[in-house]
Design a protein around this motif. Sequence first.
Motif, PDB file in Angstrom:
ATOM      1  N   ALA A   1      36.805  44.204  39.820  1.00 61.34           N
ATOM      2  CA  ALA A   1      36.756  42.813  39.382  1.00 61.34           C
ATOM      3  C   ALA A   1      36.195  42.774  37.972  1.00 61.34           C
ATOM      4  O   ALA A   1      35.120  43.315  37.701  1.00 61.34           O
TER       5      ALA A   1
ATOM      6  N   SER B   1      35.378  45.495  43.855  1.00 66.12           N
ATOM      7  CA  SER B   1      35.754  44.453  44.809  1.00 66.12           C
ATOM      8  C   SER B   1      36.446  45.012  46.040  1.00 66.12           C
ATOM      9  O   SER B   1      36.480  44.348  47.077  1.00 66.12           O
TER      10      SER B   1
ATOM     11  N   GLN C   1      41.341  40.759  38.970  1.00 70.17           N
ATOM     12  CA  GLN C   1      41.329  41.805  39.973  1.00 70.17           C
ATOM     13  C   GLN C   1      42.323  42.881  39.526  1.00 70.17           C
ATOM     14  O   GLN C   1      43.527  42.646  39.501  1.00 70.17           O
TER      15      GLN C   1
END
Length: 272
Positions: free
Chosen positions: A216, A210, A232
């Motif tokens: 992610a 990400s 995250q």
Amino acid sequence: MLFPPAAAPVAPPAPPAAGRSRLAPEAIHPTLWRAHQLGRGRDDTVPSGFPALDLELPGGGWPRRALSELLLPHAGIGELRLLAPALRQVAAAGRVVMLFDPPACLCAPGWAQLGIAVQQLVIVQGRAGVRGAARELLPNADVLWALEQALKSGHVGAVLAWLPARLRADVMRRLQLAAHQHDGPAFVLRDASAQSRASAAPLRLQLSPSAPDQLAVRVLKRRGPTLLQPLQLALAPVLPEVLQRQAQPPADPQQAVEHTTPHMPAPSLARL
């Protein structure tokens, strides 16, 4: 006309004795859990090293005696940095980490940077030597047999196996049954296209990059309720600080234009 005697009325169940509460169903056995709860078994897990991830994993960590399936678009997105804390714990206890059919040659300095000595690693490659695009389509029977035997042996600390996306469901069931005898984490890494295929692994995670040094993690399957939003996770950085700054996109679009217009020759990597 004779009629049978009326049945005696059934007495209602006796209320629980004073001082004794009714036992909750999930307290009957440690493997029982309700749909709105996370599975328990904290003694049968290895901490992942990421508190946010441990909160969403049943038992608070990577499961022992079960498969953990990781689905990723391609190798090298940070999956080893994600698993490094658990692998370090296994290696620090003097146990072996077995790697089955890794997609590339291992880098000893890279593993040392993760805190794992290469002396604790055992690499298993199939005799067929299938590589390239066929590697994602054809399962290696030698690797599958060796993986199943390693899980059944009970003498391996941790297992990482790179398996193709097109794998029969009965193969995953055999590996999951073998993992019941494996007192340690067992990770199966497959292509993201395997998401639509059935899997006996009780834990399935989809990984995707990400941001630089950020991953992610989407929970596809677990012993517990569905997690709607992906996690995250910040990974340990591997780039020098100057390259990390260059990889970060500027907040101001005007700065982005100026950044892409070179005013002087860019320094070479050898000088950084």
